[in-house]
Design a protein around this motif. Structure first.
Motif: not given
Lengths: 131, 93
Positions: B44-45, B50-51, B54-56, B63-64
């Motif tokens: 989960v971490h 990765i999320a 992806a924002i940064l 996202i995939d």
């Protein structure tokens, strides 16, 4: 508009990271695998949902929002299943309780012969003697 | 570096430290379900890391990767749980 979007993103990520840090601290500090399952199963799910919502807010495209909502649904479906299977595996392999359960409703059922646990393997658990 | 990037980098670092705490439980945990639970939390971490990355970097392709890691984490946890149960049934009898 961009400022508002980034503000909401940072706040959601802050909430999510806080819950995940709490989950990790609980996983380290709680005394028992059955109590650790509370930290690992619920708090981390809530944290990751907030982080995924932050991704959906920040990207803003329809495809990304749909993927994030599907992923939130996936986590809602699979996290209880994984925690339940781990708890059942821990119970059936007789991981000892540190915090005594208030009642153990499976004690009469899972220590029988049809589950393949011989009586010599049954640990002397206090809640079994009480019943 | 904008203020947004600074905040996201700080939160990414905190999340990485939290994953290190979970890895400590993975190393210490006295029973196999303890380790499997720590593995679940670590996956989960990884999804969260990765999320956030992806924002940064504003990369929508990551996202995939988030979806794939989430599925792999669930399948790994279920596989370990099944292995622990069946190993108990066949090994001790």
């Amino acid at each position: 508009m961009v400022f508002l979007q980034e503000l909401v993103t940072v706040l959601l990520v802050l909430v999510g990271v806080s819950f995940m840090v709490l989950s990790s601290i609980g996983l380290l500090r709680l005394p028992d695998v059955y109590t650790r399952m509370h930290a690992g199963g619920k708090s981390s799910t809530l944290g990751i949902i907030a982080v995924l919502l932050a991704v959906a807010v920040h990207t803003g495209t329809l495809v990304a929002v749909g993927k994030m909502l599907a992923l939130i649904g996936f986590f809602f479906l699979t996290a209880p299943v994984a925690a339940h299977m781990l708890g059942r595996a821990a119970y059936r392999t007789h991981v000892p309780f540190v915090v005594e359960p208030l009642q153990d409703e499976l004690a009469d059922h899972y220590n029988s012969e049809r589950h393949g646990l011989p009586p010599s393997q049954v640990l002397p658990e206090p809640e079994m003697g009480a019943e | 570096m904008t203020l947004f990037n600074l905040f996201m980098t700080i939160l990414l670092t905190i999340l990485a430290l939290s994953m290190a705490l979970s890895a400590l439980r993975l190393l210490r945990g006295p029973s196999i379900p303890d380790r499997a639970l720590a593995f679940d939390v670590i996956m989960v971490h990884v999804v969260g890391l990765i999320a956030l990355y992806a924002i940064l970097v504003r990369e929508a392709l990551l996202i995939d990767a988030v979806i794939i890691v989430a599925v792999l984490g669930f399948l790994g946890t279920v596989a370990i749980a099944r292995y622990v149960e069946r190993g108990d049934e066949q090994g001790r009898n």
